[in-house]
Motif scaffolding. Structure first.
Motif, mmCIF file in Angstrom:
data_model
loop_
_atom_site.group_PDB
_atom_site.id
_atom_site.type_symbol
_atom_site.label_atom_id
_atom_site.label_comp_id
_atom_site.label_asym_id
_atom_site.label_seq_id
_atom_site.Cartn_x
_atom_site.Cartn_y
_atom_site.Cartn_z
ATOM 1 N N LEU A 222 17.728 -161.392 -62.761
ATOM 2 C CA LEU A 222 18.253 -161.730 -64.094
ATOM 3 C C LEU A 222 17.889 -160.642 -65.116
ATOM 4 O O LEU A 222 18.659 -160.374 -66.042
ATOM 5 N N SER A 223 16.752 -160.001 -64.939
ATOM 6 C CA SER A 223 16.387 -158.875 -65.804
ATOM 7 C C SER A 223 17.367 -157.725 -65.591
ATOM 8 O O SER A 223 17.773 -157.045 -66.545
ATOM 9 N N GLU A 224 17.774 -157.510 -64.342
ATOM 10 C CA GLU A 224 18.784 -156.487 -64.037
ATOM 11 C C GLU A 224 20.124 -156.852 -64.683
ATOM 12 O O GLU A 224 20.829 -155.992 -65.221
ATOM 13 N N LEU A 225 20.473 -158.135 -64.624
ATOM 14 C CA LEU A 225 21.723 -158.610 -65.234
ATOM 15 C C LEU A 225 21.727 -158.321 -66.736
ATOM 16 O O LEU A 225 22.707 -157.821 -67.296
ATOM 17 N N LYS A 226 20.597 -158.621 -67.375
ATOM 18 C CA LYS A 226 20.485 -158.389 -68.821
ATOM 19 C C LYS A 226 20.543 -156.889 -69.138
ATOM 20 O O LYS A 226 21.130 -156.479 -70.144
ATOM 21 N N ALA A 227 19.960 -156.079 -68.254
ATOM 22 C CA ALA A 227 19.983 -154.618 -68.450
ATOM 23 C C ALA A 227 21.416 -154.078 -68.402
ATOM 24 O O ALA A 227 21.765 -153.155 -69.143
ATOM 25 N N VAL A 228 22.248 -154.678 -67.553
ATOM 26 C CA VAL A 228 23.664 -154.279 -67.477
ATOM 27 C C VAL A 228 24.360 -154.570 -68.806
ATOM 28 O O VAL A 228 25.135 -153.757 -69.316
ATOM 29 N N LYS A 229 24.052 -155.732 -69.388
ATOM 30 C CA LYS A 229 24.628 -156.081 -70.697
ATOM 31 C C LYS A 229 24.143 -155.114 -71.770
ATOM 32 O O LYS A 229 24.926 -154.635 -72.600
ATOM 33 N N GLU A 230 22.854 -154.830 -71.737
ATOM 34 C CA GLU A 230 22.284 -153.920 -72.745
ATOM 35 C C GLU A 230 22.855 -152.513 -72.620
ATOM 36 O O GLU A 230 22.947 -151.775 -73.602
ATOM 37 N N ALA A 231 23.293 -152.155 -71.417
ATOM 38 C CA ALA A 231 23.908 -150.838 -71.188
ATOM 39 C C ALA A 231 25.381 -150.815 -71.602
ATOM 40 O O ALA A 231 26.039 -149.771 -71.517
ATOM 41 N N GLY A 232 25.899 -151.971 -72.025
ATOM 42 C CA GLY A 232 27.288 -152.041 -72.488
ATOM 43 C C GLY A 232 28.323 -152.148 -71.383
ATOM 44 O O GLY A 232 29.517 -151.974 -71.622
ATOM 45 N N LEU A 233 27.872 -152.466 -70.161
ATOM 46 C CA LEU A 233 28.802 -152.548 -69.032
ATOM 47 C C LEU A 233 29.414 -153.940 -68.888
ATOM 48 O O LEU A 233 30.365 -154.122 -68.137
ATOM 49 N N THR A 234 28.860 -154.915 -69.592
ATOM 50 C CA THR A 234 29.461 -156.253 -69.659
ATOM 51 C C THR A 234 29.197 -156.826 -71.045
ATOM 52 O O THR A 234 28.175 -156.540 -71.665
ATOM 53 N N LYS A 235 30.154 -157.633 -71.513
ATOM 54 C CA LYS A 235 29.979 -158.240 -72.835
ATOM 55 C C LYS A 235 29.154 -159.522 -72.755
ATOM 56 O O LYS A 235 28.427 -159.852 -73.684
ATOM 57 N N HIS A 236 29.302 -160.245 -71.659
ATOM 58 C CA HIS A 236 28.598 -161.524 -71.486
ATOM 59 C C HIS A 236 27.999 -161.573 -70.091
ATOM 60 O O HIS A 236 28.498 -160.931 -69.169
ATOM 61 N N ILE A 237 26.954 -162.382 -69.938
ATOM 62 C CA ILE A 237 26.342 -162.587 -68.619
ATOM 63 C C ILE A 237 26.218 -164.079 -68.339
ATOM 64 O O ILE A 237 26.129 -164.895 -69.254
ATOM 65 N N GLY A 238 26.215 -164.405 -67.061
ATOM 66 C CA GLY A 238 26.102 -165.817 -66.695
ATOM 67 C C GLY A 238 25.739 -165.973 -65.235
ATOM 68 O O GLY A 238 25.349 -165.009 -64.561
#
Length: 267
Positions: A112-128
């Motif tokens: 989940l930390s990796e998932l959040k890092a993807v969002k912070e990198a701008g590669l996704t707008k939302h996570i779930g």
């Protein structure tokens, strides 16, 4: 697109040209929400269909899901970048954890930390997340914080109404996305649903999709037939009565179809 349309086009089990054709037909019919996943092995076809459609990328809500074998810290971000390459885009609108791990090979905190890092990198707008039990969703919210988990994508249809999960998600303002709304066609044969369809002069599928929408569930039916895709989209104009909704609510029978060996212990 920042808001997720309530009705999307799913691509589970669609391969090669079938996947391209289905997504193209869906976009041409008016769908602006497309759902895929790494493990479906059709991200490249989905991306190709979006390009062929000529519809601006920002007009489409695009979801993909990270598969379990990519959860480790040294694989997660790279796998997402590979998905984006296949999808011919520099971001997705929603990125999901496809299934929670049953083992501790990779901790939830890690993936989940990796998932959040993807969002912070701008590669996704939302996570779930997808296929999370209430206990797992509570854990995810504790890790990510309230308001970060955009959706929990789970099996929902009239024969599996998943009420405990629905209630928990609603309490935490997590959008429900229901997959397999027709239960592989089982619910379309139901007498109650067929009777309601006849009363409204619509198809059984349209009744089910309207029921999902009026319960505030996003749903992602898939089809390879243009007539069915257009009919599914037309469900947006159907409004069921309170009586119709109450009748469908009685159809719950715990009829779960997606429960592989690696599935969690369901609520």
């Amino acid at each position: 697109m920042n808001t997720m349309p309530m009705l999307g086009a799913g691509t589970f089990r669609l391969k090669q040209q079938d996947a391209i054709d289905s997504v193209l037909m869906s976009l041409n019919a008016g769908f602006r929400h497309i759902d895929t996943a790494q493990v479906y092995d059709n991200e490249a076809e989905v991306g190709e269909a979006i390009v062929q459609s000529g519809i601006a990328r920002e007009e489409i809500f695009l979801t993909t899901k990270v598969w379990t074998e990519n959860f480790a810290s040294d694989k997660f971000m790279a796998s997402v970048k590979q998905s984006l390459q296949k999808l011919k885009t520099d971001y997705v609108d929603l990125l999901l954890i496809h299934w929670p791990l049953k083992t501790d090979d990779v901790s939830m905190e890690t993936y989940l930390s990796e998932l959040k890092a993807v969002k912070e990198a701008g590669l996704t707008k939302h996570i779930g997340v997808s296929n999370f039990t209430n206990a797992q969703l509570a854990q995810a919210i504790a890790i990510l914080g309230e308001g970060e988990v955009f959706t929990n994508q789970v099996e929902i249809h009239p024969y599996l109404q998943n009420r405990k999960v629905v209630e928990f998600c609603q309490q935490h303002k997590v959008q429900l996305t229901g997959y397999m709304p027709f239960a592989y066609g089982d619910v379309l044969k139901d007498e109650v649903i067929q009777t309601i369809a006849q009363q409204h002069n619509v198809s059984a599928a349209q009744v089910v999709l309207a029921w999902m929408r009026q319960n505030d569930y996003v749903t992602i039916p898939s089809s390879t037939k243009q007539a069915n895709i257009e009919s599914n989209f037309a469900s947006l104009t159907l409004t069921l009565s309170a009586d119709d909704m109450a009748k469908i609510a009685t159809l719950e029978k715990g009829h779960r179809l997606a429960s592989p060996s690696f599935a969690p212990d369901w609520d």
